[in-house]
Scaffold this active site. Sequence first.
Site, PDB file in Angstrom:
ATOM      1  N   ASP A 121      -7.898  -5.317  13.668  1.00 25.48           N
ATOM      2  CA  ASP A 121      -7.634  -3.876  13.564  1.00 25.48           C
ATOM      3  C   ASP A 121      -7.174  -3.608  12.126  1.00 25.48           C
ATOM      4  O   ASP A 121      -6.006  -3.343  11.867  1.00 25.48           O
ATOM      5  CB  ASP A 121      -6.557  -3.495  14.583  1.00 25.48           C
ATOM      6  CG  ASP A 121      -6.305  -2.004  14.615  1.00 25.48           C
ATOM      7  OD1 ASP A 121      -6.986  -1.263  13.883  1.00 25.48           O
ATOM      8  OD2 ASP A 121      -5.400  -1.576  15.360  1.00 25.48           O
ATOM      9  N   SER A 122      -8.142  -3.696  11.212  1.00 34.29           N
ATOM     10  CA  SER A 122      -7.783  -3.686   9.796  1.00 34.29           C
ATOM     11  C   SER A 122      -7.979  -2.312   9.173  1.00 34.29           C
ATOM     12  O   SER A 122      -8.553  -1.409   9.774  1.00 34.29           O
ATOM     13  CB  SER A 122      -8.705  -4.657   9.054  1.00 34.29           C
ATOM     14  OG  SER A 122     -10.023  -4.162   9.084  1.00 34.29           O
ATOM     15  N   GLN A 151       0.838  -1.207   0.000  1.00 34.02           N
ATOM     16  CA  GLN A 151       0.000   0.000   0.000  1.00 34.02           C
ATOM     17  C   GLN A 151       0.868   1.249   0.000  1.00 34.02           C
ATOM     18  O   GLN A 151       2.075   1.185   0.220  1.00 34.02           O
ATOM     19  CB  GLN A 151      -0.903  -0.015   1.238  1.00 34.02           C
ATOM     20  CG  GLN A 151      -0.148  -0.237   2.544  1.00 34.02           C
ATOM     21  CD  GLN A 151      -0.949  -0.963   3.618  1.00 34.02           C
ATOM     22  OE1 GLN A 151      -2.170  -1.028   3.551  1.00 34.02           O
ATOM     23  NE2 GLN A 151      -0.267  -1.509   4.609  1.00 34.02           N
ATOM     24  N   HIS A 162      -8.257   2.978  19.912  1.00 33.56           N
ATOM     25  CA  HIS A 162      -7.484   1.871  20.489  1.00 33.56           C
ATOM     26  C   HIS A 162      -8.078   1.369  21.810  1.00 33.56           C
ATOM     27  O   HIS A 162      -8.101   0.174  22.062  1.00 33.56           O
ATOM     28  CB  HIS A 162      -6.008   2.273  20.631  1.00 33.56           C
ATOM     29  CG  HIS A 162      -5.338   2.399  19.301  1.00 33.56           C
ATOM     30  ND1 HIS A 162      -4.581   3.474  18.921  1.00 33.56           N
ATOM     31  CD2 HIS A 162      -5.370   1.565  18.217  1.00 33.56           C
ATOM     32  CE1 HIS A 162      -4.153   3.304  17.678  1.00 33.56           C
ATOM     33  NE2 HIS A 162      -4.626   2.159  17.223  1.00 33.56           N
ATOM     34  N   ASP A 195       0.561  -0.412  13.764  1.00 36.55           N
ATOM     35  CA  ASP A 195       1.045   0.783  14.471  1.00 36.55           C
ATOM     36  C   ASP A 195       1.300   0.510  15.958  1.00 36.55           C
ATOM     37  O   ASP A 195       1.979   1.268  16.623  1.00 36.55           O
ATOM     38  CB  ASP A 195       0.048   1.945  14.300  1.00 36.55           C
ATOM     39  CG  ASP A 195      -1.365   1.535  14.680  1.00 36.55           C
ATOM     40  OD1 ASP A 195      -1.631   1.361  15.876  1.00 36.55           O
ATOM     41  OD2 ASP A 195      -2.204   1.371  13.774  1.00 36.55           O
ATOM     42  N   PRO A 213      -5.176  -5.304   0.698  1.00 31.05           N
ATOM     43  CA  PRO A 213      -4.892  -6.533   1.451  1.00 31.05           C
ATOM     44  C   PRO A 213      -5.990  -6.915   2.447  1.00 31.05           C
ATOM     45  O   PRO A 213      -6.041  -8.043   2.920  1.00 31.05           O
ATOM     46  CB  PRO A 213      -3.588  -6.211   2.187  1.00 31.05           C
ATOM     47  CG  PRO A 213      -3.413  -4.730   2.133  1.00 31.05           C
ATOM     48  CD  PRO A 213      -4.177  -4.256   0.927  1.00 31.05           C
ATOM     49  N   GLU A 219       0.892  -8.569  11.555  1.00 30.48           N
ATOM     50  CA  GLU A 219       0.763  -7.474  10.576  1.00 30.48           C
ATOM     51  C   GLU A 219       1.416  -7.921   9.267  1.00 30.48           C
ATOM     52  O   GLU A 219       2.516  -8.452   9.265  1.00 30.48           O
ATOM     53  CB  GLU A 219       1.457  -6.223  11.142  1.00 30.48           C
ATOM     54  CG  GLU A 219       1.729  -5.110  10.152  1.00 30.48           C
ATOM     55  CD  GLU A 219       0.460  -4.479   9.545  1.00 30.48           C
ATOM     56  OE1 GLU A 219      -0.429  -4.064  10.295  1.00 30.48           O
ATOM     57  OE2 GLU A 219       0.381  -4.418   8.294  1.00 30.48           O
ATOM     58  N   ASP A 241       0.800 -12.926   7.025  1.00 33.22           N
ATOM     59  CA  ASP A 241      -0.570 -12.755   6.565  1.00 33.22           C
ATOM     60  C   ASP A 241      -1.527 -13.275   7.644  1.00 33.22           C
ATOM     61  O   ASP A 241      -1.537 -14.468   7.959  1.00 33.22           O
ATOM     62  CB  ASP A 241      -0.725 -13.551   5.262  1.00 33.22           C
ATOM     63  CG  ASP A 241      -2.131 -13.450   4.701  1.00 33.22           C
ATOM     64  OD1 ASP A 241      -2.982 -12.768   5.307  1.00 33.22           O
ATOM     65  OD2 ASP A 241      -2.374 -14.062   3.646  1.00 33.22           O
ATOM     66  N   GLY A 242      -2.333 -12.382   8.197  1.00 31.99           N
ATOM     67  CA  GLY A 242      -3.244 -12.743   9.281  1.00 31.99           C
ATOM     68  C   GLY A 242      -4.260 -13.798   8.879  1.00 31.99           C
ATOM     69  O   GLY A 242      -4.717 -14.592   9.713  1.00 31.99           O
TER      70      GLY A 242
HETATM   71  N1  AG3 Z   1      -7.743   0.937  11.363  1.00 35.21           N
HETATM   72  C1  AG3 Z   1      -9.038   1.392  10.885  1.00 35.21           C
HETATM   73  C2  AG3 Z   1      -8.952   2.647  10.096  1.00 35.21           C
HETATM   74  C3  AG3 Z   1     -10.066   2.874   9.143  1.00 35.21           C
HETATM   75  C4  AG3 Z   1     -10.105   4.289   8.793  1.00 35.21           C
HETATM   76  N2  AG3 Z   1     -10.778   4.525   7.576  1.00 35.21           N
HETATM   77  C5  AG3 Z   1     -10.642   5.661   6.857  1.00 35.21           C
HETATM   78  N3  AG3 Z   1      -9.865   6.589   7.298  1.00 35.21           N
HETATM   79  N4  AG3 Z   1     -11.284   5.786   5.759  1.00 35.21           N
HETATM   80  C6  AG3 Z   1      -7.010   1.833  12.161  1.00 35.21           C
HETATM   81  C7  AG3 Z   1      -5.691   1.309  12.611  1.00 35.21           C
HETATM   82  C8  AG3 Z   1      -5.302   1.907  13.911  1.00 35.21           C
HETATM   83  N5  AG3 Z   1      -4.535   1.000  14.702  1.00 35.21           N
END
Ligand code: AG3
Length: 276
Positions: free
Chosen positions: A155-156, A31, A62, A86, A162, A106, A137-138
């Site tokens: 936490d995607s 990405q 979080h 993160d 992906p 991750e 790969d989860g």
């Molecule tokens: N994961 C979900 C973020 C989705 C946000 N979507 C958007 N900005 N269009 C966040 C990861 C944080 N650990």
Amino acid sequence: MELWVTEYQTPALGFSCKISETLRTEQTKFQHLSVVVTEQFGRMLLLDGMVQTTEKDEFVYHEMISRVALNSHPNPEQVLIIGGGDGGSLREVVRHPAVKRGVLVEIDDRVVQAARDFFPDLSCSFTEPGAEVVIADGIQYVKDHKNTFDVIMVDSTEPVGPAVELFSPGFYQNCFNALKDDGMLVVQSESPFFNENVIKMAYGGIKKFFPITKLYLASVPTYPSGLWSFTVGSKTHDPETVKFTEASSGRYYTSDLHQAAFKLPGFVQNILKNGE
Ligand code: AG3
């Protein structure tokens, strides 16, 4: 000259922040990744142009993706996080007193590296006792682990690139199998204003396998529409019931809010009804 970063939350809506600096911008194997310094929210991580987290509001997401499940499971010793490179969710997991082991899986090591380089308050989790960071790969990881975890957190990113398969029934079934007999799954399931179909996919897919399926909400200012949803699938314990109280309060999460977060506006109830 003023510099701004814009996420196009819908084809007709942009969310813009004035930035003072670009700390990183790169194409990873999976990405596009950037880290910028915004005046309003501090450092911000974006993946494929979508805001993932900021220094100022990361605590909402979080705390809420982690603590609701951790505080409604009686003994969440083994916890798996899919995505979340993160480290913010892992921080919440390893700080929970019952947790013995928190595994973060991750797919993109560059996300983990960006956290190490620019988000010390999130990446501090990587070196805590009980924390394990796996670059893999989860989807494959959950297939390979049966009856192992008490809580799984997904936490995607959005279901593009992906992350598409992370919203599929097959994946939820593998999560079900990777959980112990009283395990709980929690996934981030997007905005009820802009992503009705994602909610239907997540809620509907999880409900196929988990006897107790519930959605809850939190306010995340930097995510599309500011109102964000999470879906829990549980084998036995009701995630609406808080097992711990004041000790586990955070900056957003409290035991009262835990229960309140499950009280849904009418239009959100309708999304769930129509998705069945
Ligand atoms: N994961 C979900 C973020 C989705 C946000 N979507 C958007 N900005 N269009 C966040 C990861 C944080 N650990």
